[in-house]
Design an enzyme around this catalytic site. Sequence first.
Site, PDB file in Angstrom:
ATOM      1  N   CYS A 102     -10.146 -36.073  13.523  1.00  0.00           N
ATOM      2  CA  CYS A 102      -9.505 -36.210  14.833  1.00  0.00           C
ATOM      3  C   CYS A 102      -8.472 -37.334  14.857  1.00  0.00           C
ATOM      4  CB  CYS A 102     -10.552 -36.430  15.914  1.00  0.00           C
ATOM      5  SG  CYS A 102     -11.575 -37.911  15.666  1.00  0.00           S
ATOM      6  N   HIS A 398     -14.363 -40.022  19.106  1.00  0.00           N
ATOM      7  CA  HIS A 398     -13.311 -39.006  19.012  1.00  0.00           C
ATOM      8  C   HIS A 398     -11.976 -39.596  19.437  1.00  0.00           C
ATOM      9  CE1 HIS A 398     -11.709 -35.008  18.686  1.00  0.00           C
ATOM     10  NE2 HIS A 398     -11.461 -34.876  19.969  1.00  0.00           N
ATOM     11  N   ASN A 421      -5.978 -32.312  22.930  1.00  0.00           N
ATOM     12  CA  ASN A 421      -7.068 -32.365  21.968  1.00  0.00           C
ATOM     13  C   ASN A 421      -6.638 -31.686  20.671  1.00  0.00           C
ATOM     14  OD1 ASN A 421      -9.587 -32.921  20.926  1.00  0.00           O
ATOM     15  ND2 ASN A 421     -10.732 -31.807  22.485  1.00  0.00           N
TER      16      ASN A 421
END
EC number: 3.4.22.40
Length: 483
Positions: A102, A398, A421
Amino acid sequence: MLPTSVSWSLYLKTFRSHLLRAPQIVLKRMSSSIDISKINSWNKEFQSDLTHQLATTVLKNYNADDALLNKTRLQKQDNRVFNTVVSTDSTPVTNQKSSGRCWLFAATNQLRLNVLSELNLKEFELSQAYLFFYDKLEKANYFLDQIVSSADQDIDSRLVQYLLAAPTEDGGQYSMFLNLVKKYGLIPKDLYGDLPYSTTASRKWNSLLTTKLREFAETLRTALKERSADDSIIVTLREQMQREIFRLMSLFMDIPPVQPNEQFTWEYVDKDKKIHTIKSTPLEFASKYAKLDPSTPVSLINDPRHPYGKLIKIDRLGNVLGGDAVIYLNVDNETLSKLVVKRLQNNKAVFFGSHTPKFMDKKTGVMDIELWNYPAIGYNLPQQKASRIRYHESLMTHAMLITGCHVDETSKLPLRYRVENSWGKDSGKDGLYVMTQKYFEEYCFQIVVDINELPKELASKFTSGKEEPIVLPIWDPMGALAK
């Protein structure tokens, strides 16, 4: 009888002294085994409660997330109107798939906005796999170095056991991203894409690397204990280990097609359907087209366990030997929010780290701490942010990208944020989420801005050389994004 507030500190002091004098006796008095008769009593009490009966009927027949979702709240918070957004659309939506990359996706998604604008492109991705390859190689070597430097500690020490637990996981921090780009640069994804059984699904690859690195750790620690093991022997062992790690990596991934200072050729079609050819090196591409100056980004966090205005360093966390350490400036939530707004107003997206997927509805793409009606079943969450961090209930897990926000005209503070995202277009609403301000305050920990976007008094914390950072251990929750 409990002590009054006036005598509470004295009570605690006395209590602690008793523990120190006779810990076994005191602990024995405080122990409480499960009494089966109380279970029956508790059950009768709860079963006589109509609210409990309704809750248990629902939860035994329906998924808890679906049953407790407050759809009235969801509809109210699912507002996609933002009055402050970056001008360039970030396309296509990226997908890290079954990997922990991520941080690489959030960081490259931030920089690709510059490439999209600079080259007049409709769609573009930087190669996450290129950085992933070198990150694995560097992390393996960094681990070996940590094993050598901790050789004086017992094998069962918390530090050594932590190092051995996950030597080369996928995660990372923004400073680790900068370390990679400074050494290796960036290339377009067209030149080096993902592979299905290594970059996008890294579990098996990680497992094999971990097993080999633990073996190497034993070899190094054993050699260091022998008096005959001088520096040259350790260096030779390290080089042999580096070679074997590279060999293993080459089994799972193609070697990047170009060296950091080697020129590549990339052809592309712009928005106007004109064909162009670029000749560049990875290092040049990072600076000229991605517009990255590695000396300018700085990280700020909100960690209420520690004083605001102080630098915080995560000990031993890194990837590239000789690279920058993981250092943050700890500030309050209002400062974080204002810096996000300022950066967005300057047409720059914001890398941020949060505790995901806490209070995140992946179907609709809403992040809000009141989305689920837990109080309806008597389940309340009174812990504050600092306590949640201390008791391992909150940590940074994250990284994503803030590309917009909606600012209240009166208070000039943000009400909600547009979040990009890296879980593909089927997550959220076409890959995008809306995050409420309350969620930002409770579960956002880190943002990255340029140092020239900070007030002078904050920027000087990084540049004065007079600030001694608070040093946190590598296993601290503020380093968890690198797991």
